[in-house]
Scaffold this motif. Structure first.
Motif, PDB file in Angstrom:
ATOM      1  N   ASN A  12       0.822  -1.217   0.000  1.00  0.00           N
ATOM      2  CA  ASN A  12       0.000   0.000   0.000  1.00  0.00           C
ATOM      3  C   ASN A  12       0.855   1.265   0.000  1.00  0.00           C
ATOM      4  OD1 ASN A  12      -2.391  -1.436  -0.079  1.00  0.00           O
ATOM      5  ND2 ASN A  12      -2.713  -1.364   2.137  1.00  0.00           N
ATOM      6  N   LEU A  14       1.598   3.150  -2.821  1.00  0.00           N
ATOM      7  CA  LEU A  14       1.483   3.699  -4.163  1.00  0.00           C
ATOM      8  C   LEU A  14       2.110   5.086  -4.264  1.00  0.00           C
ATOM      9  CD1 LEU A  14      -1.589   3.501  -6.524  1.00  0.00           C
ATOM     10  CD2 LEU A  14      -0.366   5.647  -6.242  1.00  0.00           C
ATOM     11  N   THR A  41      -3.841  -3.137  -1.494  1.00  0.00           N
ATOM     12  CA  THR A  41      -5.236  -2.860  -1.847  1.00  0.00           C
ATOM     13  C   THR A  41      -5.417  -1.440  -2.366  1.00  0.00           C
ATOM     14  OG1 THR A  41      -5.704  -2.226   0.451  1.00  0.00           O
ATOM     15  CG2 THR A  41      -6.103  -4.526  -0.159  1.00  0.00           C
ATOM     16  N   ASP A  42      -4.305  -0.729  -2.629  1.00  0.00           N
ATOM     17  CA  ASP A  42      -4.391   0.671  -3.038  1.00  0.00           C
ATOM     18  C   ASP A  42      -4.122   0.885  -4.521  1.00  0.00           C
ATOM     19  OD1 ASP A  42      -1.696   0.116  -3.125  1.00  0.00           O
ATOM     20  OD2 ASP A  42      -1.060   1.930  -2.067  1.00  0.00           O
ATOM     21  N   GLY A  43      -4.135  -0.183  -5.297  1.00  0.00           N
ATOM     22  CA  GLY A  43      -3.906  -0.051  -6.730  1.00  0.00           C
ATOM     23  C   GLY A  43      -2.447  -0.021  -7.130  1.00  0.00           C
ATOM     24  N   SER A  44      -1.548  -0.384  -6.215  1.00  0.00           N
ATOM     25  CA  SER A  44      -0.117  -0.328  -6.503  1.00  0.00           C
ATOM     26  C   SER A  44       0.277  -1.181  -7.704  1.00  0.00           C
ATOM     27  CB  SER A  44       0.689  -0.786  -5.280  1.00  0.00           C
ATOM     28  OG  SER A  44       0.627   0.132  -4.230  1.00  0.00           O
ATOM     29  N   ALA A  46      -1.477  -2.291 -10.359  1.00  0.00           N
ATOM     30  CA  ALA A  46      -1.911  -1.724 -11.637  1.00  0.00           C
ATOM     31  C   ALA A  46      -1.103  -0.480 -11.977  1.00  0.00           C
ATOM     32  CB  ALA A  46      -3.399  -1.392 -11.577  1.00  0.00           C
ATOM     33  N   PHE A  47      -0.804   0.326 -10.978  1.00  0.00           N
ATOM     34  CA  PHE A  47      -0.031   1.547 -11.198  1.00  0.00           C
ATOM     35  C   PHE A  47       1.358   1.230 -11.729  1.00  0.00           C
ATOM     36  CE2 PHE A  47       3.118   4.530  -9.440  1.00  0.00           C
ATOM     37  CZ  PHE A  47       2.733   5.690 -10.107  1.00  0.00           C
ATOM     38  N   GLN A  50       1.228  -0.206 -15.360  1.00  0.00           N
ATOM     39  CA  GLN A  50       0.876   0.766 -16.393  1.00  0.00           C
ATOM     40  C   GLN A  50       1.922   1.875 -16.544  1.00  0.00           C
ATOM     41  OE1 GLN A  50      -3.008   2.152 -15.232  1.00  0.00           O
ATOM     42  NE2 GLN A  50      -3.928   0.115 -15.391  1.00  0.00           N
TER      43      GLN A  50
END
Length: 341
Positions: A12, A14, A41-44, A46-47, A50
């Protein structure tokens, strides 16, 4: 096999990845960079996928803390990517500097006995000063209390070049830890029961008992935010620090018959330290110290087995700081490394 793998364990974090990963990539000197994500769970994930396609992403199934997380991540680097001769275990809240890698690698390659090394760790917020987690290399006193060149308890020295040398120390910080991969895997890595905090000190103590060395490199500097996962005032951090310090002391103290005497003194001193938390109304930290001691007692059967195994394998003695750093600091008013050594 790569010469070096830079491995960032993330949970977490990010925003730290967004802030500091570009600088890591810009100063990686051609070495691969990995982000091992501990089920954030904070989108790390996918970040990173991408935004930084060159980063090698390792997805772990759960959050096993620093100790267990890095054990799993480095095993994946070895099995899935061919491994490396050296690993850099890098906190996500570290700002690296140009040329930070080569001096440390040079120190380790010049001396095959060195299994762990760190650069100087300065504060990201107060950039002239050393940071809490490691400063310019760490030591352990005869009661298991830790301190650093550049930082003793709450006293932080400004970096005026006084620790620009390369020298042997007792422990190197996990915030930016260079390790010889072969030794890391041969020793089983970190003790996963620590979860987080002091596992790198325990590992440095253990590898020295096997004849390896730990160094600090004063020719390299990085900047550490600190408290990225657990803030300094977090009672859970207090619990982990006190419990893991007792774990480490019990496992590694020499077989000289004084172990329980040391532990009794630690019990008294830890009790006195809780008075400082009481003074400022941090009652949850007082409770954390009490829970830490009971957790230590509950783990004694496991710790006893580990202690006996380490004694059986030991091939070299380790040199602890022979005085009480608590007495030096609070009793004698000696606040800097040069005053106590």
């Amino acid at each position: 096999m790569n010469t070096l793998a830079i491995v960032i364990l993330n949970y977490n974090g990010l925003q730290f990845l967004a802030d500091f990963l570009p600088t890591v990539l810009a100063n990686a000197e051609g070495h691969p960079v990995y982000v091992a994500d501990s089920a954030s769970t904070d989108g790390s994930v996918a970040f990173v996928r991408q935004t930084f396609p060159s980063v090698r992403l390792i997805e772990l199934a759960s959050n096993e803390g620093y100790a267990g997380g890095y054990n799993l991540a480095l095993e994946r680097v070895r099995t899935d990517y061919g491994g490396a001769t050296y690993y850099v275990l890098l906190n996500s809240d570290i700002e690296v500097t140009p040329g930070w890698l080569s001096p440390v690698l040079g120190v380790m390659e010049a001396n095959p006995a060195i299994a762990a090394c760190q650069p100087k760790i300065r504060s990201y917020a107060e950039r002239r000063f050393f940071e809490h987690a490691g400063a310019a290399g760490g030591f352990v006193d005869w009661l298991g209390y830790v301190f650093c060149r550049g930082r003793i308890f709450a006293t932080f020295e400004a970096d005026a070049g006084q620790y620009n040398d390369n020298r042997r120390v007792f422990w190197a910080t996990g915030a930016c830890l260079f390790v010889r991969a072969e030794v890391f895997h041969q020793t089983g890595g970190f003790d996963a029961s620590f979860f987080a905090h002091m596992e790198e000190i325990d590992w440095c103590w253990r590898i020295q008992r096997l004849g390896h060395e730990v160094w600090t490199c004063g020719e390299s500097t990085v900047y550490h935010v600190g408290g990225g996962t657990l803030p300094k005032s977090n009672p859970h951090k207090t619990f982990l620090n006190y419990r893991n310090s007792l774990f480490m002391l019990y496992k590694n103290w020499p077989a000289d018959g004084w172990l329980w005497g040391k532990l009794l003194l630690r019990l008294v001193l830890d009790g006195l330290s809780s008075l400082l938390f009481m003074k400022v109304g941090q009652w949850r930290d007082v409770g954390a110290i009490i829970r830490a001691h009971f957790a230590f007692y509950g783990h004694l059967p496991q710790l006893r087995r580990q202690r006996n195994e380490l004694i059986a394998r030991q091939t070299a003695k380790t040199d602890l700081y022979p005085h009480s750093i608590v007495w030096q600091y609070f009793g004698k008013g000696r606040k800097t490394f040069r005053e106590v050594m």
